[in-house]
Design a protein around this motif. Structure first.
Motif, short mmCIF file in Angstrom:
data_model
loop_
_atom_site.label_atom_id
_atom_site.label_comp_id
_atom_site.label_asym_id
_atom_site.label_seq_id
_atom_site.Cartn_x
_atom_site.Cartn_y
_atom_site.Cartn_z
N UNK A 1 8.67 -4.46 14.10
CA UNK A 1 8.98 -3.05 14.30
C UNK A 1 10.04 -2.81 15.36
N UNK A 2 10.77 -3.85 15.74
CA UNK A 2 11.96 -3.63 16.56
C UNK A 2 11.80 -3.72 18.05
N UNK A 3 10.68 -4.21 18.54
CA UNK A 3 10.51 -4.34 19.99
C UNK A 3 11.30 -5.52 20.55
N UNK A 4 11.39 -6.60 19.79
CA UNK A 4 12.06 -7.80 20.26
C UNK A 4 13.54 -7.76 19.87
N UNK A 5 14.34 -8.49 20.63
CA UNK A 5 15.76 -8.63 20.31
C UNK A 5 15.88 -9.16 18.88
N UNK A 6 16.87 -8.69 18.12
CA UNK A 6 16.99 -9.12 16.71
C UNK A 6 16.96 -10.62 16.49
N UNK B 1 15.40 -12.88 18.34
CA UNK B 1 14.02 -13.31 18.53
C UNK B 1 13.16 -12.86 17.37
N UNK B 2 13.36 -11.61 16.93
CA UNK B 2 12.58 -11.08 15.82
C UNK B 2 12.80 -11.89 14.55
N UNK B 3 14.05 -12.32 14.33
CA UNK B 3 14.35 -13.12 13.14
C UNK B 3 13.61 -14.46 13.18
N UNK B 4 13.50 -15.04 14.37
CA UNK B 4 12.81 -16.33 14.49
C UNK B 4 11.30 -16.18 14.34
N UNK B 5 10.79 -14.96 14.59
CA UNK B 5 9.35 -14.71 14.49
C UNK B 5 8.93 -14.22 13.11
N UNK B 6 9.90 -13.89 12.27
CA UNK B 6 9.60 -13.20 11.03
C UNK B 6 8.65 -13.97 10.13
N UNK B 7 8.88 -15.26 9.95
CA UNK B 7 8.02 -16.06 9.08
C UNK B 7 6.59 -16.05 9.58
N UNK B 8 6.41 -16.28 10.89
CA UNK B 8 5.07 -16.30 11.46
C UNK B 8 4.42 -14.93 11.36
N UNK B 9 5.23 -13.88 11.57
CA UNK B 9 4.69 -12.53 11.56
C UNK B 9 4.16 -12.15 10.19
N UNK C 1 10.15 5.65 22.80
CA UNK C 1 10.92 4.87 23.76
C UNK C 1 12.40 4.84 23.42
N UNK C 2 12.72 5.03 22.16
CA UNK C 2 14.10 4.93 21.68
C UNK C 2 14.12 4.17 20.38
N UNK C 3 14.40 4.87 19.29
CA UNK C 3 14.25 4.29 17.96
C UNK C 3 15.11 3.04 17.76
N UNK C 4 16.28 2.99 18.39
CA UNK C 4 17.19 1.86 18.20
C UNK C 4 17.14 0.86 19.35
N UNK C 5 16.23 1.04 20.24
CA UNK C 5 16.18 0.20 21.44
C UNK C 5 15.39 -1.08 21.19
N UNK C 6 15.85 -2.18 21.77
CA UNK C 6 15.09 -3.43 21.77
C UNK C 6 14.97 -3.91 23.22
N UNK C 7 14.09 -4.87 23.43
CA UNK C 7 13.84 -5.36 24.77
C UNK C 7 13.91 -6.89 24.80
N UNK C 8 14.15 -7.43 25.99
CA UNK C 8 14.09 -8.88 26.13
C UNK C 8 12.65 -9.32 25.94
N UNK C 9 12.45 -10.61 25.73
CA UNK C 9 11.13 -11.10 25.33
C UNK C 9 10.03 -10.77 26.33
N UNK C 10 10.21 -10.99 27.66
CA UNK C 10 9.12 -10.64 28.59
C UNK C 10 8.78 -9.15 28.55
#
Length: 366
Positions: free
Chosen positions: A17-22, A24-32, A304-313
């Motif tokens: 849902x866009x919380x992680x940097x793209x 990082x999110x791409x690397x998590x997609x399979x597991x998610x 928080x901001x629809x287009x905003x992402x955050x670093x992993x921590x």
């Protein structure tokens, strides 16, 4: 175990849902995605197992249906209207004609994304549950007619059908347009994931597994080996993703084996990692947690901001905090909606379930 499954679904949606940097999110997609599918598959199999395990011989169909509908609908109606209000707050367009089927839990019978994911996305699985509950007295009656010595054969037959359905979807259903990031079309995905009669196979698998345990036909498989089998199947599921074969087929039987193995351990008083008081309470609010978690994650992100992402921590901190919010809201929903509704409208059980043969006291020795 319900809490673990609900948490897997929460993790799935938190990752996509866009919380992680793209990156990082791409690397998590399979597991998610595979975690989320595993969690929902678990609930479907568990539903059949638990309803069979706790069936009250002599309880009428109408009483059983009333208890299940009262269990499902009050929480659903409250969260449905909450989702509608949040959508209006966020400025999203709402078509009530397309939204009403989801209120009635009949919105997954057609391969239309605008119906399936309307208002509160996660309610697609409740539409499947509704069919399960309505069909349970009839399915249970059919399964009870199967001789005990043939129950494992019936399990093999159901698992075989589940395994073959992806090939059927590829051969019969249109393969275009493909869903983003997946090697399947919306119609193929709908048929394997959201179409209630298809998912009823998972429910029937749970019924069969419970009958195997109740009739004393369970094999000597502990929960730890069953868990290892599930881990291996989960690895296969990830390997097969994003194809139709990586949706549910690899994990259906391993989940059924794990559920039965844990139930046997509980029944015989053996150690089980899922029996702590905290986990049991979290399991009791897992249905409410499932209903509210997507709303918390998606609309918090908009706030928080629809287009905003955050670093992993930072993303991990936010997601953890939102899991706490989800748990609190789930407790409130359970405490002030689900439990009062059950007390007011569900009615008392007609007959308590009979003890299993293994639970009966041994004959005194001389």
């Amino acid at each position: 175990m319900r809490f673990v499954a609900a948490f897997l679904v929460f993790v799935c949606h938190a990752c996509v849902l866009g919380y992680f940097h793209p990156d990082v999110a791409a690397s998590l997609q399979t597991y998610a995605f595979t975690s989320g599918w595993l969690g929902v598959e678990f609930f479907f199999v568990l539903s059949g197992f638990v309803l069979t395990w706790s069936v009250s011989e002599g309880e009428s169909r109408t009483r059983m249906w009333r208890r299940r509908l009262v269990k499902v609908y009050p929480n659903h109606v409250v969260t449905w209207f909450a989702a509608l209000a949040l959508a209006i707050w966020a400025g999203q367009s709402v078509d009530l004609v397309k939204a009403l089927p989801s209120l009635l839990l009949v919105h997954t019978w057609l391969p239309r994304a605008d119906l399936i994911i309307s208002i509160n996305v996660v309610t697609w699985s409740l539409a499947c549950d509704l069919l399960f509950y309505l069909a349970f007295p009839f399915l249970y009656g059919l399964v009870r007619r199967i001789p005990a010595e043939r129950l494992w054969t019936a399990v093999a037959a159901v698992v075989a059908v589940i395994a073959v359905l992806p090939a059927v979807a590829l051969a019969v259903l249109p393969g275009t347009p493909a869903l983003p990031g997946q090697e399947m079309s919306l119609t193929q995905n709908w048929f394997l994931v959201s179409f209630p009669p298809t998912r009823a196979l998972d429910f029937v698998l749970g019924i069969l597994m419970a009958r195997i345990v109740v009739t004393g036909r369970w094999i000597r498989l502990g929960w730890a080996p069953a868990l290892l089998i599930l881990v291996a199947a989960f690895g296969l599921q990830m390997y097969l993703w994003p194809t139709v074969y990586g949706l549910t087929a690899p994990v259906a039987l391993p989940l059924a084996l794990l559920i039965a193995a844990v139930a046997v351990a509980d029944h015989r008083g053996r150690f089980s990692p899922f029996r702590s008081r905290v986990l049991i309470r979290l399991g009791e609010i897992s249905y409410a947690s499932y209903l509210v978690h997507f709303l918390v994650l998606s609309y918090s992100h908009i706030a928080f901001g629809a287009d905003r992402t955050w670093d992993t921590p930072s993303a991990l901190f936010l997601v953890t905090a939102l899991f706490g919010v989800t748990t609190l809201l789930a407790w409130l929903l359970t405490r002030f909606v689900e439990e009062p509704a059950m007390r007011a409208w569900a009615g008392a059980r007609a007959v308590r379930p009979a003890p299993l043969p293994e639970a009966r006291s041994p004959e005194p020795t001389t």
